[in-house]
Design an enzyme around this catalytic site. Structure first.
Site, mmCIF file in Angstrom:
data_model
loop_
_atom_site.group_PDB
_atom_site.id
_atom_site.type_symbol
_atom_site.label_atom_id
_atom_site.label_comp_id
_atom_site.label_asym_id
_atom_site.label_seq_id
_atom_site.Cartn_x
_atom_site.Cartn_y
_atom_site.Cartn_z
ATOM 1 N N LYS A 229 1.929 -3.347 -5.093
ATOM 2 C CA LYS A 229 1.379 -3.894 -6.377
ATOM 3 C C LYS A 229 1.590 -2.636 -7.617
ATOM 4 C CE LYS A 229 -1.223 -7.929 -5.200
ATOM 5 N NZ LYS A 229 -2.670 -8.675 -5.247
ATOM 6 N N ARG A 264 -3.946 -8.045 3.376
ATOM 7 C CA ARG A 264 -2.865 -8.912 3.121
ATOM 8 C C ARG A 264 -1.539 -7.685 2.649
ATOM 9 N NH1 ARG A 264 -0.169 -10.843 -1.326
ATOM 10 N NH2 ARG A 264 0.751 -13.234 -0.868
#
Ligand code: YH5
Length: 289
Positions: A229, A264
């Site tokens: 991210k 995740r």
């Protein structure tokens, strides 16, 4: 139990009487079936490519596979439900061969229902029940539910996110989502919570949440998704996606140390190894059960 101790046992109930054991941290592997993840850059996505990726993640030690058919990256436009179903349902059906719980990453109850009928065991809703039917559909199938936090909509959420107290705001939102889920018939033992790294948050908000995960453990086992991210590039001088692995591992280890039990990630093998080593040290230090 001490008043401030986590209220939750370290497992998540799954349909059919099974459970996901979270006495040690587990890895959720990301399986995207969105056009930007298609191997030819476009329309002819091959089910067999996704299955090969899934088998590799299972072999690398994933405990869950998270199938997503809509990109919720910043700026991403919504996908119609019928198209999202068309992407995810055949893959969820095919993944039955793997004997791993399958999670469906969707904000639409209609897509969740179709995936649950196809064999998914867990609904991963980054919006924390924005679709009013999501909790009831999950309950109907006896499935597990991960409620996430988002401020705004994926298309616009990064424009100017603001909070007075991000940790309290996210905690309250997740607490309400958990209450709504239980009211709709989802077992409290089947819940997970995720503060939603990057979902309507600036770097300072993401860091405050990751530093305070312990607080969320009273709600349910905590899931964290930081893999690749933008937060990582903000901490690493604008590093492009392909150079963010080590940063993502650093974030995963810190998150688990602070209370997360599911990570995740796109990089399953590396994350499994890193967590095994870090967890052994935590246990030797007496810091973890
Ligand atoms: C999450 O945090 N995130 S989809 C932007 C990127 C890279 C990755 C390159 N689903 C989460 O993975 N489910 C997504 O920049 C999620 N927690 C849970 N539970 C966004 C994503 C991503 C976005």
């Amino acid at each position: 139990m001490r008043a401030d101790a986590p209220a939750r046992v370290d497992s998540v109930a799954l349909p059919g009487g099974g459970a996901l054991d979270l006495r040690a941290p587990r890895v959720m592997g990301i399986l995207n079936v969105t056009p930007d993840s298609f191997s030819d850059g476009g329309r002819h996505f091959e089910l067999s490519d996704a299955l090969a990726g899934a088998r590799a993640m299972a072999a690398a030690g994933a405990a869950i596979l998270d199938v997503g058919g809509e990109s919720t990256r910043p700026g991403a436009e919504p996908v119609p439900a019928a198209e999202e179903r068309r992407r995810v349902v055949p893959l969820v059906e095919a993944l039955a061969e793997l004997d791993l719980p399958i999670s469906i990453d969707t904000r639409k109850a209609e897509v969740a229902g179709a995936a649950l009928r196809a064999g998914a065991a867990l609904v991963n809703d980054v919006t924390g029940l924005a679709d009013p039917d999501m909790a009831a559909v999950t309950a109907e199938h006896g499935a597990a539910l991960c409620v996430g936090h988002i401020q705004g909509e994926p298309a616009t959420m990064q424009r100017d996110p603001r909070y007075d107290d991000v940790v309290s705001a996210v905690y309250e939102s997740l607490a309400r989502a958990c209450e709504r889920a239980v009211a709709a018939g989802v077992a409290s033992e089947a819940l997970l919570v995720d503060p939603g790294i990057g979902f309507g948050k600036r770097l300072e908000h993401n860091l405050a949440l990751l530093a305070n995960l312990e607080r969320f453990r009273s709600l349910a086992p905590v899931v964290i998704g930081v893999s690749r991210k933008r937060m990582l590039s903000e901490l690493l001088e604008g590093r492009p996606v392909e150079g963010r692995l080590a940063g993502g591992l650093g974030a995963a280890l810190a998150a688990v140390r602070n209370g997360a039990r599911v990570v995740r990630t796109h990089d399953v093998g590396e994350t499994v190894d890193a967590l095994r080593v870090a967890w052994a040290i935590e246990r030797a230090a007496g810091g973890a059960p």
